[in-house]
Design a protein around this motif. Structure first.
Motif, PDB file in Angstrom:
ATOM      1  N   GLU A  61       0.830  -1.205   0.000  1.00 58.09           N
ATOM      2  CA  GLU A  61       0.000   0.000   0.000  1.00 58.09           C
ATOM      3  C   GLU A  61       0.869   1.263   0.000  1.00 58.09           C
ATOM      4  O   GLU A  61       0.538   2.254  -0.667  1.00 58.09           O
ATOM      5  CB  GLU A  61      -0.937  -0.018   1.201  1.00 58.09           C
ATOM      6  N   ILE A  62       1.970   1.221   0.727  1.00 53.35           N
ATOM      7  CA  ILE A  62       2.887   2.360   0.758  1.00 53.35           C
ATOM      8  C   ILE A  62       3.485   2.597  -0.628  1.00 53.35           C
ATOM      9  O   ILE A  62       3.523   3.729  -1.135  1.00 53.35           O
ATOM     10  CB  ILE A  62       4.003   2.118   1.797  1.00 53.35           C
ATOM     11  N   VAL A  63       3.941   1.517  -1.255  1.00 48.12           N
ATOM     12  CA  VAL A  63       4.540   1.632  -2.582  1.00 48.12           C
ATOM     13  C   VAL A  63       3.506   2.088  -3.603  1.00 48.12           C
ATOM     14  O   VAL A  63       3.826   2.839  -4.540  1.00 48.12           O
ATOM     15  CB  VAL A  63       5.183   0.298  -3.000  1.00 48.12           C
ATOM     16  N   ALA A  64       2.256   1.684  -3.425  1.00 50.43           N
ATOM     17  CA  ALA A  64       1.198   2.112  -4.341  1.00 50.43           C
ATOM     18  C   ALA A  64       1.011   3.630  -4.299  1.00 50.43           C
ATOM     19  O   ALA A  64       0.777   4.270  -5.340  1.00 50.43           O
ATOM     20  CB  ALA A  64      -0.113   1.409  -4.002  1.00 50.43           C
ATOM     21  N   VAL A  65       1.107   4.220  -3.114  1.00 55.27           N
ATOM     22  CA  VAL A  65       1.008   5.679  -2.988  1.00 55.27           C
ATOM     23  C   VAL A  65       2.164   6.341  -3.738  1.00 55.27           C
ATOM     24  O   VAL A  65       1.977   7.331  -4.463  1.00 55.27           O
ATOM     25  CB  VAL A  65       1.016   6.096  -1.501  1.00 55.27           C
ATOM     26  N   MET A  66       3.353   5.790  -3.578  1.00 57.83           N
ATOM     27  CA  MET A  66       4.529   6.364  -4.250  1.00 57.83           C
ATOM     28  C   MET A  66       4.423   6.215  -5.768  1.00 57.83           C
ATOM     29  O   MET A  66       4.813   7.120  -6.519  1.00 57.83           O
ATOM     30  CB  MET A  66       5.791   5.689  -3.729  1.00 57.83           C
ATOM     31  N   THR A  67       3.903   5.084  -6.198  1.00 55.37           N
ATOM     32  CA  THR A  67       3.755   4.853  -7.638  1.00 55.37           C
ATOM     33  C   THR A  67       2.735   5.811  -8.244  1.00 55.37           C
ATOM     34  O   THR A  67       2.945   6.374  -9.335  1.00 55.37           O
ATOM     35  CB  THR A  67       3.333   3.400  -7.896  1.00 55.37           C
ATOM     36  N   ALA A  68       1.637   6.028  -7.521  1.00 57.84           N
ATOM     37  CA  ALA A  68       0.624   6.973  -7.997  1.00 57.84           C
ATOM     38  C   ALA A  68       1.202   8.387  -8.067  1.00 57.84           C
ATOM     39  O   ALA A  68       0.914   9.145  -9.000  1.00 57.84           O
ATOM     40  CB  ALA A  68      -0.595   6.940  -7.081  1.00 57.84           C
ATOM     41  N   ALA A  69       2.055   8.733  -7.089  1.00 57.90           N
ATOM     42  CA  ALA A  69       2.701  10.046  -7.111  1.00 57.90           C
ATOM     43  C   ALA A  69       3.648  10.154  -8.301  1.00 57.90           C
ATOM     44  O   ALA A  69       3.735  11.206  -8.949  1.00 57.90           O
ATOM     45  CB  ALA A  69       3.445  10.274  -5.799  1.00 57.90           C
ATOM     46  N   ARG A  70       4.364   9.068  -8.583  1.00 55.55           N
ATOM     47  CA  ARG A  70       5.251   9.061  -9.751  1.00 55.55           C
ATOM     48  C   ARG A  70       4.456   9.315 -11.032  1.00 55.55           C
ATOM     49  O   ARG A  70       4.850  10.118 -11.883  1.00 55.55           O
ATOM     50  CB  ARG A  70       5.965   7.720  -9.817  1.00 55.55           C
ATOM     51  N   ASP A  71       3.303   8.641 -11.155  1.00 57.46           N
ATOM     52  CA  ASP A  71       2.478   8.778 -12.353  1.00 57.46           C
ATOM     53  C   ASP A  71       1.906  10.189 -12.495  1.00 57.46           C
ATOM     54  O   ASP A  71       1.635  10.655 -13.606  1.00 57.46           O
ATOM     55  CB  ASP A  71       1.344   7.752 -12.328  1.00 57.46           C
ATOM     56  N   ALA A  72       1.745  10.875 -11.339  1.00 56.73           N
ATOM     57  CA  ALA A  72       1.233  12.254 -11.348  1.00 56.73           C
ATOM     58  C   ALA A  72       2.357  13.284 -11.334  1.00 56.73           C
ATOM     59  O   ALA A  72       2.092  14.488 -11.252  1.00 56.73           O
ATOM     60  CB  ALA A  72       0.311  12.464 -10.149  1.00 56.73           C
ATOM     61  N   ASP A  73       3.609  12.799 -11.394  1.00 57.26           N
ATOM     62  CA  ASP A  73       4.793  13.663 -11.348  1.00 57.26           C
ATOM     63  C   ASP A  73       4.804  14.541 -10.095  1.00 57.26           C
ATOM     64  O   ASP A  73       5.051  15.745 -10.144  1.00 57.26           O
ATOM     65  CB  ASP A  73       4.882  14.532 -12.605  1.00 57.26           C
ATOM     66  N   GLN A  74       4.565  13.893  -8.950  1.00 58.45           N
ATOM     67  CA  GLN A  74       4.530  14.597  -7.669  1.00 58.45           C
ATOM     68  C   GLN A  74       5.616  14.056  -6.739  1.00 58.45           C
ATOM     69  O   GLN A  74       5.732  12.843  -6.544  1.00 58.45           O
ATOM     70  CB  GLN A  74       3.165  14.427  -6.998  1.00 58.45           C
ATOM     71  N   ASP A  75       6.394  14.951  -6.139  1.00 63.19           N
ATOM     72  CA  ASP A  75       7.388  14.539  -5.153  1.00 63.19           C
ATOM     73  C   ASP A  75       6.690  14.046  -3.890  1.00 63.19           C
ATOM     74  O   ASP A  75       5.593  14.507  -3.537  1.00 63.19           O
ATOM     75  CB  ASP A  75       8.305  15.704  -4.788  1.00 63.19           C
ATOM     76  N   VAL A  76       7.362  13.118  -3.202  1.00 65.54           N
ATOM     77  CA  VAL A  76       6.819  12.537  -1.972  1.00 65.54           C
ATOM     78  C   VAL A  76       7.782  12.782  -0.822  1.00 65.54           C
ATOM     79  O   VAL A  76       8.985  12.491  -0.932  1.00 65.54           O
ATOM     80  CB  VAL A  76       6.595  11.019  -2.124  1.00 65.54           C
ATOM     81  N   ALA A  77       7.276  13.288   0.289  1.00 64.83           N
ATOM     82  CA  ALA A  77       8.037  13.355   1.533  1.00 64.83           C
ATOM     83  C   ALA A  77       7.653  12.125   2.349  1.00 64.83           C
ATOM     84  O   ALA A  77       6.546  12.040   2.875  1.00 64.83           O
ATOM     85  CB  ALA A  77       7.708  14.628   2.311  1.00 64.83           C
ATOM     86  N   ARG A  78       8.558  11.152   2.394  1.00 73.24           N
ATOM     87  CA  ARG A  78       8.318   9.915   3.161  1.00 73.24           C
ATOM     88  C   ARG A  78       8.984  10.090   4.519  1.00 73.24           C
ATOM     89  O   ARG A  78      10.202   9.990   4.656  1.00 73.24           O
ATOM     90  CB  ARG A  78       8.901   8.713   2.411  1.00 73.24           C
ATOM     91  N   VAL A  79       8.187  10.385   5.533  1.00 72.26           N
ATOM     92  CA  VAL A  79       8.724  10.839   6.818  1.00 72.26           C
ATOM     93  C   VAL A  79       8.768   9.688   7.824  1.00 72.26           C
ATOM     94  O   VAL A  79       7.736   9.104   8.173  1.00 72.26           O
ATOM     95  CB  VAL A  79       7.874  11.999   7.376  1.00 72.26           C
TER      96      VAL A  79
END
Length: 252
Positions: A61-79
């Motif tokens: 589920e965590i990786v799915a959020v990151m993948t969706a952000a990649r597809d939307a060209d959005q940076d992710v702050a993984r805290v």
């Protein structure tokens, strides 16, 4: 697009690095470990950011959020709490990101073992007494490599910083007493730098009983070693008048 794996520090919101705080405030997606990272850390997020608590998520589920952000060209702050390089469960995420071709960067943070030392007002390495700190854990549900059993590490008599071991103090004492002695000082710092920080001091002989009496069962750093109470130790040569180095000549 990039995933920034950020160490948020041990608890005090002011102990996140400037870079980490700036990334939390800038990234459109903020994914944080809600079980340990204070809400004040992610309160820096911009109003339109997607802020998600990963404490109830699986790795997929965590990786799915990151993948969706990649597809939307959005940076992710993984805290993450503390520093991501120590018992951070970050390696498995980075492995997935690499396989997906998603760029990532690690932003280091203050670890709980250094925060615990600060709370105690102690230096963990003292000249001629101890110059080594071992970061490890007691063996629980997660097994330890055969060469990293506590009784073997104890032979060095170095300062020990034990993560994830607060419920295993009886076992810790049994493993360490043959090398350190029953009178060896131990300090438990519960929730270092949080408003409800608690410190329990004792020895290998009595620390388990003291921690049980205090009702501490989680989120604690265990420090073991003679440096915790030593007062008779050599001064560092760094500031000695008769010691030369690149910035100062020895005084005659």
């Amino acid at each position: 697009m990039k995933v920034y794996i950020i160490g948020a520090g041990p608890g005090d919101p002011g102990l996140i690095t400037v870079k980490g705080a700036e990334l939390v405030a800038r990234c459109p997606v903020v994914l944080y470990t809600g079980s340990l990272v204070p809400p004040e850390v992610v309160a820096r997020a911009r109003p339109d950011a997607q802020v998600l608590d990963s404490s109830g998520m699986t790795l997929d589920e965590i990786v799915a959020v990151m993948t969706a952000a990649r597809d939307a060209d959005q940076d992710v702050a993984r805290v993450h709490t503390g520093d991501p390089s120590i018992f951070g469960s970050t390696a498995e995420q980075m492995r997935r990101l690499t396989s997906l071709g998603i760029a990532y960067e690690i932003v280091p943070g203050v670890s709980s073992f250094t925060a615990a030392a600060a709370a105690l007002g102690r230096e963990l390495t003292l000249p001629e007494l101890c110059q080594t700190v071992i970061l490890t854990r007691a063996e629980g549900r997660t097994s330890m490599p055969e060469k990293e059993k506590l009784h073997d590490l104890a032979k060095h008599q170095a300062t020990l910083a034990l993560f994830l071991s607060i419920t295993l103090l009886d076992e810790v004492a049994r493993e360490l007493i043959p090398s350190y002695g029953a009178d060896c000082p131990v300090a438990v710092v519960h929730k270092a730098t949080w408003p409800d920080q608690q410190i329990v001091s004792g020895t290998l002989a009595d620390i388990a009983a003291k921690v049980k009496a205090a009702g501490i069962k989680a989120t604690s750093m265990v420090l073991v070693g003679r440096v915790l109470t030593a007062s008779e130790f050599a001064d560092s040569r760094l500031y000695a008048a008769d010691f030369s180095h690149g910035y100062r000549k020895a005084q005659r």
